[in-house]
Design a protein around this motif. Structure first.
Motif, mmCIF file in Angstrom:
data_model
loop_
_atom_site.group_PDB
_atom_site.id
_atom_site.type_symbol
_atom_site.label_atom_id
_atom_site.label_comp_id
_atom_site.label_asym_id
_atom_site.label_seq_id
_atom_site.Cartn_x
_atom_site.Cartn_y
_atom_site.Cartn_z
ATOM 1 N N ALA A 112 5.096 7.403 1.318
ATOM 2 C CA ALA A 112 4.028 6.803 0.409
ATOM 3 C C ALA A 112 3.976 7.076 -1.257
ATOM 4 O O ALA A 112 3.968 6.329 -2.004
ATOM 5 N N ALA A 113 4.306 8.503 -1.552
ATOM 6 C CA ALA A 113 4.410 8.651 -2.885
ATOM 7 C C ALA A 113 5.560 8.175 -3.555
ATOM 8 O O ALA A 113 5.700 7.942 -4.631
ATOM 9 N N GLU A 114 6.724 7.970 -2.900
ATOM 10 C CA GLU A 114 8.015 7.388 -3.429
ATOM 11 C C GLU A 114 7.635 5.751 -3.592
ATOM 12 O O GLU A 114 8.084 5.427 -4.632
ATOM 13 N N VAL A 115 7.068 5.213 -2.451
ATOM 14 C CA VAL A 115 6.642 3.702 -3.029
ATOM 15 C C VAL A 115 5.762 3.618 -4.355
ATOM 16 O O VAL A 115 6.050 2.939 -5.123
ATOM 17 N N ARG A 116 4.778 4.542 -4.267
ATOM 18 C CA ARG A 116 3.985 4.565 -5.298
ATOM 19 C C ARG A 116 4.667 4.695 -6.717
ATOM 20 O O ARG A 116 4.529 4.123 -7.850
ATOM 21 N N ALA A 117 5.499 5.728 -6.655
ATOM 22 C CA ALA A 117 6.343 6.301 -7.882
ATOM 23 C C ALA A 117 7.100 4.971 -8.435
ATOM 24 O O ALA A 117 7.414 4.633 -9.611
ATOM 25 N N GLU A 118 7.999 4.468 -7.455
ATOM 26 C CA GLU A 118 8.955 3.444 -7.573
ATOM 27 C C GLU A 118 8.032 2.020 -8.210
ATOM 28 O O GLU A 118 8.645 1.413 -9.236
ATOM 29 N N LEU A 119 6.929 2.015 -7.573
ATOM 30 C CA LEU A 119 5.995 0.780 -8.089
ATOM 31 C C LEU A 119 5.705 1.047 -9.545
ATOM 32 O O LEU A 119 5.852 0.118 -10.497
ATOM 33 N N ALA A 120 5.268 2.288 -9.902
ATOM 34 C CA ALA A 120 4.857 2.768 -11.289
ATOM 35 C C ALA A 120 6.350 2.672 -12.203
ATOM 36 O O ALA A 120 6.261 2.061 -13.367
ATOM 37 N N ARG A 121 7.335 2.979 -11.652
ATOM 38 C CA ARG A 121 8.837 2.927 -12.611
ATOM 39 C C ARG A 121 8.821 1.763 -12.923
ATOM 40 O O ARG A 121 9.486 1.214 -13.830
ATOM 41 N N THR A 161 2.900 -4.126 -9.185
ATOM 42 C CA THR A 161 1.514 -3.919 -8.780
ATOM 43 C C THR A 161 1.490 -3.761 -7.097
ATOM 44 O O THR A 161 2.372 -4.290 -6.473
ATOM 45 N N LYS A 162 0.341 -3.021 -6.675
ATOM 46 C CA LYS A 162 0.257 -3.259 -5.412
ATOM 47 C C LYS A 162 0.085 -4.541 -4.900
ATOM 48 O O LYS A 162 0.400 -4.823 -3.674
ATOM 49 N N LYS A 163 -0.679 -5.261 -5.805
ATOM 50 C CA LYS A 163 -1.054 -6.688 -5.377
ATOM 51 C C LYS A 163 0.310 -7.634 -5.153
ATOM 52 O O LYS A 163 0.392 -8.226 -4.072
ATOM 53 N N SER A 164 1.141 -7.293 -6.034
ATOM 54 C CA SER A 164 2.593 -8.221 -5.863
ATOM 55 C C SER A 164 3.342 -7.606 -4.713
ATOM 56 O O SER A 164 3.896 -8.543 -4.251
ATOM 57 N N LEU A 165 3.308 -6.444 -4.330
ATOM 58 C CA LEU A 165 4.054 -5.641 -3.443
ATOM 59 C C LEU A 165 3.382 -6.463 -1.843
ATOM 60 O O LEU A 165 4.047 -6.734 -1.202
ATOM 61 N N ALA A 166 2.015 -6.478 -2.000
ATOM 62 C CA ALA A 166 1.344 -6.905 -0.748
ATOM 63 C C ALA A 166 1.592 -8.398 -0.475
ATOM 64 O O ALA A 166 2.054 -8.853 0.545
ATOM 65 N N GLU A 167 1.764 -9.102 -1.588
ATOM 66 C CA GLU A 167 2.006 -10.622 -1.682
ATOM 67 C C GLU A 167 3.525 -10.919 -1.106
ATOM 68 O O GLU A 167 3.677 -11.811 -0.075
ATOM 69 N N ALA A 168 4.342 -9.998 -1.549
ATOM 70 C CA ALA A 168 5.654 -10.153 -1.288
ATOM 71 C C ALA A 168 6.212 -9.776 -0.010
ATOM 72 O O ALA A 168 7.277 -10.231 0.810
ATOM 73 N N THR A 169 5.441 -8.796 0.667
ATOM 74 C CA THR A 169 5.705 -8.120 1.989
ATOM 75 C C THR A 169 5.010 -9.002 3.108
ATOM 76 O O THR A 169 5.238 -8.686 4.058
ATOM 77 N N GLY A 170 3.878 -9.347 2.725
ATOM 78 C CA GLY A 170 2.755 -9.929 3.823
ATOM 79 C C GLY A 170 2.035 -8.597 4.395
ATOM 80 O O GLY A 170 1.277 -8.902 5.221
ATOM 81 N N LEU A 230 11.629 -4.015 -4.041
ATOM 82 C CA LEU A 230 11.994 -3.082 -5.114
ATOM 83 C C LEU A 230 13.317 -3.105 -5.521
ATOM 84 O O LEU A 230 13.793 -2.353 -6.376
ATOM 85 N N GLU A 231 14.154 -4.046 -4.700
ATOM 86 C CA GLU A 231 15.602 -4.187 -4.929
ATOM 87 C C GLU A 231 16.422 -2.585 -5.071
ATOM 88 O O GLU A 231 17.147 -2.539 -5.898
ATOM 89 N N LEU A 232 15.937 -1.798 -3.879
ATOM 90 C CA LEU A 232 16.680 -0.726 -3.949
ATOM 91 C C LEU A 232 17.487 -0.543 -2.732
ATOM 92 O O LEU A 232 16.839 -1.149 -1.440
ATOM 93 N N PRO A 233 18.614 0.062 -2.358
ATOM 94 C CA PRO A 233 19.211 0.407 -1.001
ATOM 95 C C PRO A 233 18.279 1.094 -0.332
ATOM 96 O O PRO A 233 17.961 2.198 -0.847
ATOM 97 N N MET A 234 18.191 1.061 0.969
ATOM 98 C CA MET A 234 17.553 1.693 1.746
ATOM 99 C C MET A 234 17.935 3.187 1.976
ATOM 100 O O MET A 234 16.981 4.090 1.858
ATOM 101 N N GLN A 235 19.285 3.477 1.781
ATOM 102 C CA GLN A 235 19.600 4.810 1.690
ATOM 103 C C GLN A 235 19.248 5.562 0.465
ATOM 104 O O GLN A 235 18.810 6.723 0.411
#
Length: 77
Positions: A12-21, A25-34, A62-67
């Protein structure tokens, strides 16, 4: 049980951090992921774990490789 809680919190912290970097927004993440805003808020707070499918959608957004994402999580867990 604590190990799972720590990992859930680290994810959860890494998702929040990457969103900030990326200044996304959380809203755009929610919309993009459903993921509903309510569910996303609980997941980002570490109250509930992300599902594997949700994490896959998140790293695509977030355009990040899962690994790379998982390596960051492990570095902070």
């Amino acid at each position: 049980m604590e190990r799972h809680t720590g990992r859930r919190t680290a994810i959860a912290a890494e998702v929040r951090a990457e969103l900030a970097r990326q200044r996304k927004t959380k809203k755009s993440l929610a919309e993009a992921t459903g993921i509903s805003p309510y569910t996303l808020t609980r997941r980002l707070a570490g109250e509930k774990p992300f599902l594997a499918e949700e994490l896959q959608d998140i790293v695509v957004f977030l355009e990040l490789p899962m690994q790379d994402f998982l390596d960051r999580v492990e570095a902070h867990a």
